[in-house]
Design an enzyme around this catalytic site. Sequence first.
Site: not given
Ligand SMILES: *Cc1c(COP(=O)(O)O)cnc(C)c1O
Length: 394
Positions: A133, A218, A247
Amino acid sequence: MRNSSIPSLMPVYNRIDLVFERGEGSWLFDRRGKAYLDFGSGIAVTGLGHCHPHLVKALQEQAAKLWHVSNLYRIEQQEKLADRLVANSFAETVFVCNSGAEAIEGCIKLVRRYWWAKGRPERTKIVTFEGAFHGRTMAAISAAGSKKLTEGCEPLLPGFEILPFGDHAALERAIGPETAAVLVEPIQGEGGIRPVPASCLQALRELCDRQGCLLVFDEVQTGMGRTGKLFAHEAFGVRPDVVAIAKGLGGGFPIGAFMATAEAASGMTAGAHGSTFGGNPLACAVANAVLDVMLAEGFLDQVAAKGALFKRRVEEVAARLGGAIQEVRGLGLMVGIKTARPNGEVAAELRAAGLLTVPAADNVLRLLPPLTISEAEIEQGCAILAETLRAKAA
Ligand SMILES: *Cc1c(COP(=O)(O)O)cnc(C)c1O
């Protein structure tokens, strides 16, 4: 204009009918004053708990002084944030944005610009993994590829090759002279707290080195102390070229960033990227306050110790329940439990008992307590977990 066939808020979320009014530390309170122990942290966002006094003070002081100026000008709070991220990581340079998806978008542009600037504009392929994700923008859903994210949104952005999770042979085949980068979460979050084994990440680094392609992590969910290190890749002992964070960076204030080595960022010259809001004084003042806490002597060591205790306690609960929890996985204060019954059902029962968790794929419930959680609160949360699951098993 009012139309009764659609709510005024676009109905894209399956929301739980619960309104929180106030938060304090590890606790949330609903309108009737019922207390919930927050093991969701707004999906790994409020890493320092709710309304941490140091963050509240930084926000209020900055709010009274200056909220926003354009990136047309120098922004000292942004410079300070970048300096500190660089001083405490592999990175040599940082771009500040507003969210995780935006950070991922930036990483993808950085990778493309890197090869373009090197005179290899055809080198565009980015290797990613099933179950990943990366956010909800077109590039981010194209990178992750799951039908749940992409359905109805085609045509997708081309240039991603999505490999099965944990298939090293497929990786060996996929990474070649046309590969621009590999994009991977060190621990899949939405995918169900699935850590990539350290040996795989190390082998991935070697594969990337052999072909000269960039390794992009990521760390939007795993970063900012969640695993007991500032960034998860430190725990895995693997050096990236580029990392996306968001986050936990603002502790609840929207902010993201991507960080890179000087070499990886060599295509990011003036005019290559930008953002209206990204890195404004208010957001950066809060993110700096988050770093004040996280970089304080011993803070992350405490997170690591509490993470080890937490996982041990959850494993003990799982052992005592005999089957209701099929697997416990994760690192630090990022723990996933694979439940025998549907995870949404279990989450609802835990919520009724006063414990908030976050469902993920693979029938996993995520337990993401604030990094500031006390040992007593860890015990309390694990007691609710044990009692609730035992009551239902009986
Ligand atoms: C939450 C998340 C995102 C996206 O972040 P947003 O601030 O919602 O755009 C991308 N990568 C990972 C691993 C995430 O957990």
